[in-house]
Scaffold this motif. Structure first.
Motif, PDB file in Angstrom:
ATOM      1  N   LEU A 365       0.821  -1.211   0.000  1.00 23.51           N
ATOM      2  CA  LEU A 365       0.000   0.000   0.000  1.00 23.51           C
ATOM      3  C   LEU A 365       0.857   1.264   0.000  1.00 23.51           C
ATOM      4  O   LEU A 365       0.612   2.197  -0.766  1.00 23.51           O
ATOM      5  CB  LEU A 365      -0.936  -0.007   1.212  1.00 23.51           C
ATOM      6  N   HIS A 370      -0.758   4.367  -1.809  1.00 20.81           N
ATOM      7  CA  HIS A 370      -1.995   4.245  -1.034  1.00 20.81           C
ATOM      8  C   HIS A 370      -1.708   4.336   0.466  1.00 20.81           C
ATOM      9  O   HIS A 370      -2.224   3.561   1.272  1.00 20.81           O
ATOM     10  CB  HIS A 370      -2.695   2.924  -1.363  1.00 20.81           C
ATOM     11  N   ASP A 373      -4.761   4.649   2.941  1.00 22.88           N
ATOM     12  CA  ASP A 373      -5.442   3.422   3.379  1.00 22.88           C
ATOM     13  C   ASP A 373      -4.697   2.776   4.535  1.00 22.88           C
ATOM     14  O   ASP A 373      -5.303   2.345   5.517  1.00 22.88           O
ATOM     15  CB  ASP A 373      -5.544   2.432   2.214  1.00 22.88           C
ATOM     16  N   PHE A 419      -7.625  -3.804   1.741  1.00 25.86           N
ATOM     17  CA  PHE A 419      -7.354  -2.611   0.934  1.00 25.86           C
ATOM     18  C   PHE A 419      -6.457  -2.908  -0.263  1.00 25.86           C
ATOM     19  O   PHE A 419      -6.570  -2.256  -1.306  1.00 25.86           O
ATOM     20  CB  PHE A 419      -6.747  -1.510   1.807  1.00 25.86           C
ATOM     21  N   LYS A 422      -8.866  -4.133  -2.732  1.00 33.59           N
ATOM     22  CA  LYS A 422      -9.707  -3.047  -3.219  1.00 33.59           C
ATOM     23  C   LYS A 422      -8.949  -2.129  -4.176  1.00 33.59           C
ATOM     24  O   LYS A 422      -9.501  -1.710  -5.213  1.00 33.59           O
ATOM     25  CB  LYS A 422     -10.235  -2.239  -2.027  1.00 33.59           C
ATOM     26  N   ARG A 423      -7.692  -1.810  -3.846  1.00 36.86           N
ATOM     27  CA  ARG A 423      -6.936  -0.838  -4.649  1.00 36.86           C
ATOM     28  C   ARG A 423      -6.148  -1.466  -5.791  1.00 36.86           C
ATOM     29  O   ARG A 423      -6.036  -0.884  -6.866  1.00 36.86           O
ATOM     30  CB  ARG A 423      -5.960  -0.063  -3.752  1.00 36.86           C
TER      31      ARG A 423
END
Length: 435
Positions: A365, A370, A373, A419, A422-423
């Motif tokens: 992430l 990201h 997140d 996450f 999701k990303r």
């Protein structure tokens, strides 16, 4: 069947590089883990549970404070140095920029702790026994902040042979050796030697970083807005991570005895043997994630992440089972009285096991832009630790603190998996996916 599949994965040059570099990093990180165990063994054997407890309380305090003083620059240094690895002037410019801003903050905080050590000891811990230990360990805040930023810079430049010793070997060897040779019996002197060891290590690795760097006529200017944006998110993430890891020994020191702190601290450090496998793999894949993200190569990020999970499962899970089965033997290694921490070790080992199974999700992430997140996840779990650990410590003692810590370590990684899905569009828990 599994062996054939793994061999087929190694036919890919990128996977082969990840595997062999991770194996090399694992070897060096293993040396770091052994060094840390040697240091903790020396401290526990030489000082005994009570004095060792005083030292570990103060160590936990300065570990949290040093991360706060890094301002999130350690991960920003890693990300941006990796992303701009093709520009010769970038590594030293980014390193100096980070140190120039973080070191004054570290110095001010160290002075504050030094001056108010008596007040902190008496008002928070209801004891004057910690004052001198806290006072003498306060300069290590400067040293810890420096070596972590230096280590990340070296890691981004793929200098693992220097990065790992800088972060977790050299100062432990220096301090542990001095404690043993000088036959030190007090937490205060250990704290002083620890601070001195970190200072020596930080100065050495700074000159190493600049000496081995070959400057050119090209120039590089740090994009301050992007750097600070990444650092702000990383600062929250790093701070909350350290709270999750190091808050429990402090709270145990407030509510329970220094012996309980020693039992918990040793169990915590033994359980970290499991996560050092993950740390070793992170050393290799984190710069790759940043580099692949800068190129927009999402397929490469996915393949690298899933392949690294397979490596972690093969190397980490056997260690989890070994610690679970022989927890009392591991603890007795530090002294017979430490066997009381066997259950604590088992609980923490489960948390670290889940940490390994989920893979390098936090770096996935952070290195792919990201950070927000990951910041949300760490803040949520950090607040959970702040609320639950005092309650569970009061109700169930050190075992309660271990249970709350292990739960939120697990939750943090499982939420990060969500996450990542999701990303980035893939689930690291599904390690059997085709690469």
């Amino acid at each position: 069947m599994f062996s054939k599949k793994f061999k087929s994965l190694l036919k890919n040059s990128e996977n082969r590089h990840t595997a062999f570099t991770s194996l090399y990093a694992l070897f060096i990180k293993g040396a770091g883990a052994v060094t840390a165990l040697f240091f903790n063994l020396v401290i526990s054997r030489m000082l005994g549970a009570e004095e060792a407890g005083y030292f570990f309380i103060c160590l936990s305090i300065v570990m949290i404070l040093s991360v706060l003083c890094q301002l999130g620059f350690e991960n920003a240094v890693l990300r941006f140095t990796s992303a701009y690895s093709d520009q010769p002037q970038a590594p030293i410019s980014i390193l100096n920029f980070a140190l120039k801003l973080s070191l004054p903050v570290s110095f001010c905080v160290a002075i504050f702790i030094y001056v108010f050590a008596d007040k902190i000891s008496s008002s928070i811990f209801n004891s004057t026994m910690l004052a001198d230990t806290l006072r003498f360990i306060s300069p290590s805040i400067i040293g810890l902040s420096s070596v972590f930023i230096l280590a990340m810079s070296l890691q981004a430049r793929r200098k693992l042979t220097a990065s790992i010793p800088c972060q977790s070997i050299v100062h432990f060897i220096i301090c542990g050796s001095l404690v043993y040779l000088l036959n030190v019996k007090s937490a205060e002197i250990v704290s002083l030697l620890f601070s001195l060891s970190l200072l020596i290590s930080a100065v050495f690795y700074y000159f190493y970083s600049t000496k081995t760097y070959s400057p050119t006529n090209a120039s590089f200017t740090v994009n301050k807005d992007e750097f600070f944006k990444s650092a702000r998110a990383s600062w929250v993430i790093s701070s909350m991570n350290q709270i999750i890891i190091w808050l429990s020994p402090i709270l145990i020191g407030i509510y329970l005895s220094s012996q309980d702190v020693a039992f918990f601290s040793i169990a915590q450090r033994v359980s970290l043997l499991i996560s050092f496998v993950l740390m070793a793999v992170n050393l290799v894949v984190a710069p790759k994630f940043a580099s692949l993200h800068s190129k927009g190569d999402l397929v490469g990020i996915r393949n690298t992440a899933l392949f690294s999970v397979k490596l972690l499962l093969m190397s980490g899970l056997p260690l989890v089972f070994l610690i679970l089965i022989f927890s009392a033997n591991f603890m007795a290694f530090f002294g017979e009285e430490f066997k009381q921490g066997a259950v604590i070790l088992q609980i923490l080992a489960v948390g670290q096991g889940i940490n390994v199974i989920t893979g390098s999700v936090s770096y996935l992430l952070m290195m792919s832009g990201h950070e927000r997140d990951m910041r949300f996840v760490t803040v949520l779990c950090g607040v959970g630790v702040l609320i639950s650990v005092p309650i569970f410590t009061k109700l169930f003692g050190a075992i309660g603190a271990a249970s709350a810590t292990a739960f939120f370590i697990s939750l943090q990684n499982l939420l990060a998996v969500y996450f990542v899905k999701k990303r980035l569009g893939f689930n690291t828990l599904k390690f059997w996916q085709k690469i």
